[in-house]
Enzyme design. Structure first.
Site: not given
Lengths: 324, 324, 324
Positions: C67-68, C97, C118, C147
């Site tokens: 969605r975002t 790594k 995100r 957010h």
């Protein structure tokens, strides 16, 4: 129908596969670098560029490498081109069902003007280039095989700093046995005259003597050293790589050597000149202390990465014949 | 609010969902093909095209199908359109938390002008079309349901070669029971007059007799044959599909039949006409010998794939009303 | 070199990191909303827009949130910008790594004009902003942290409906303990005068009293209620969230409360005004009956989602200084 795949470039990039550094002679390298310089100017200028507008490049990545993927994607999009992003096609139905690389390449060449492929197996880029009827392939790394754009960006980074690729002194340190970047860069430097390379590595991770012989034959002066005390003060660049624990059977041996292969402030102060540059192929873990990132001689997370994008912008534009 | 989902196209594609081949009558097919011809011209021309500039299409792929994904993505980007690529949303938080398909579709319709959806479950495309308030859905395959653009590209490939879709003789060989491409193409051919179809398959993988009856009713002449020796020399096209080991309980039975369902040089020489085309829905494994790829009658990795892109370019442009 | 990361915006978004709602004062919010209004007009207009043409934004998503991700990607592409999509880089070689977030950010800032990140861990956005030398970071959610664009779209949705963000009455229902959207929106509303908020939740999932005290200090009037019968008829908006089974140790307790936290037709009819709006941060499962989607007061799958795109269009354009 299958064409010859690894053709010498000879200053004409148009529709050629880019599979290996061995395709490049000095004039071709210099031409590429000159276009890359132009790409940097275009990038720093804020107006949009449409050199690749209307072209479709498939990014066919059989292993996700976000750095190389991102660099190519940004390079193409900065020039107004579009990409079709195919990551891990082997997890998808067709390839999982056993489709050959040949068929996959022929499918994607029907959609695109160029395929940039990353593959875990050596030789895959050659195979892909043989399969393609109509469009060129750029090798974005085929396992322990080649990764020509990495070598090109390393050479370009040195070239940009010193204005030349001959009459240089360089240090390669760390793991000189494994890792294709060391081998490729050495091969590239051996094209040019009067370069002197110092090699500093644990015994176990030395550059193979066969390769040393070959490089010497090509004209490189090579000096193996066993201690940082022998690093020449006049070195133009250090190319530092990681000594990995898993390469050692004897952990005691690893513990003994690992500290000698970390770039610290002290090491820099003692052995590095003022005009040298410190390079690293990335990812970097703790083999370069993070405090050194701020030192302007550290280029690994700065110009070296940006140069990768400029080189890729130049290469794609030349291969697609959108710039001459 | 939910609109009727499977509407007959009647030469007007604007904002219609494309869910099934049954929406197409002959004039609509011919209109689509004529736009696809135009798209081929645009693609071969080197100047960028902006027909879809400013449009956003969400590629909502609940299973990764790199071929179909790549074909749609390239189709849209060749026309200057943009895509939002959502692959495997069911592995992401919202959908994993149990969000319904309805809610997912309504979310993405808020962002886009068109959703192209691939889903493993039959009927999912219908459900999506019902959910969408404002924008059309194109079905890119819903499990054992439909995959209309595959059928359209197959019909277009035959049409382009022969200039017609009536008065043709075709051979369908291999697994005629499973695999939606065979059923869809037969349905499409049954719209046109005077077509004769030969079916060649292992007993176990025959086209169901109910379907044969239905197709005959629509006007197709159908002839079931049991040996390659009965392949008619005048066949315009062969549509070859894979006989999969896992369809057989009796492996001995499989070993017996599998060799009869491989296209070899010998088979082509003996039974194929000079002007026929050899088609395959892909992926192709070993049911067509790779030496046959070079035969110009083989279209499966050439025009058939490219035609898929042209058909999708045409379809998206028509549905988004950017071409008329 | 590392710059101050969380800088107050003060109506000047240019090259600022957007990490937290706390960076916004009232004039900055209103400026953003006015640009978002403009973005809606541009989106509804059918001609292509090139405000972001020539810019590259990396979407660096350490957890896939379709969605975002889709909202940002569509926002940028609607304005002619390009994205480099990096999903789950931690599964790729470099990060796997052990590459630090700092190094990853510095790599991608070499390719792009903006990074939208995100990340599952609180504080990651701050870390990223500290790492970046030259370009801004937009926080697209950092775990239980912030957010900000979600909070901004919620505020914008209320603002657009009522033309103001003061003198409002709102109901927050469901789980008011967990979930950053509730906390952020409350914080945003507390910037404005004379707002009254009713809180309705199971005892176990109440807003912490410490937070209530803080919000009251900022000027919010807060009323905790324990039954839907106390919902004020004059509420301008309901902000409904899910009561999750896994929050309860005592399943009997869960079964008892869950029915009280479902929006039904009856509940709406009894307690909701005609001009109110029903909001939800999504994904919505069964805490709002699907029949209610058709009610025009339900904005969660309509304007609330679209407003998210407009806010992101505005924010990216302002931060990249492409609109003023």
């Amino acid at each position: 129908m299958p064409k010859e795949t690894t053709v010498r470039i000879k200053e004409d990039f148009k529709e050629k596969n880019i599979l290996s550094l061995t395709q490049f002679d000095i004039p071709s390298l210099l031409k590429l670098f000159s276009v890359a310089d132009h790409m940097q100017l275009l990038s720093l200028n804020s107006s949009p560029v449409d050199i690749l507008k209307g072209t479709i490049t498939t990014l066919l990545f059989y292993e996700p490498s976000s750095r190389t993927f991102g660099s190519f994607a940004a390079a193409i999009k900065r020039l107004g081109g579009a990409t079709v992003d195919i990551v891990n096609p082997q997890l998808n139905s067709s390839v999982a069902k056993g489709e050959t690389l040949v068929d996959t390449i022929r499918t994607f060449e029907a959609y695109s003007d160029l395929i940039i492929m990353r593959h875990p197996e050596k030789g895959a880029a050659q195979q892909a280039a043989k399969a393609a009827f109509f469009i060129p392939i750029i090798n974005a790394g085929d396992g322990i095989g080649e990764h020509p754009t990495q070598a090109l960006l390393d050479l370009y980074t040195i070239y940009k700093k010193f204005g030349r690729l001959d009459n240089l002194t360089g240090l390669f340190a760390g793991d000189l046995l494994n890792g294709r970047t060391v081998h490729s860069l050495l091969k590239g430097l051996s094209l040019f005259k009067n370069n002197t390379i110092y090699l500093l590595s644990p015994q176990l991770l030395s550059l193979p003597s066969l390769e040393i012989t070959r490089l010497k034959k090509c004209g490189l002066t090579i000096k193996e050293i066993r201690s940082e005390k022998e690093i020449p003060p006049q070195a133009n660049f250090w190319y530092w790589t990681r000594v990995q624990k898993e390469r050692f059977k004897d952990l005691e041996e690893y513990e003994k050597v690992k500290k000698s292969f970390v770039v610290t402030q002290t090491l820099l102060k003692k052995y590095a000149g003022k005009e040298m540059i410190l390079m690293h192929p990335l990812p970097r873990l703790d083999e370069i202390e993070s405090s050194i990132d701020a030192d302007l001689r550290s280029v690994y997370l700065r110009s070296q990465v940006r140069n990768g994008m400029y080189i890729r912008m130049a290469l794609v534009s030349l291969v697609l014949n959108k710039i001459t």
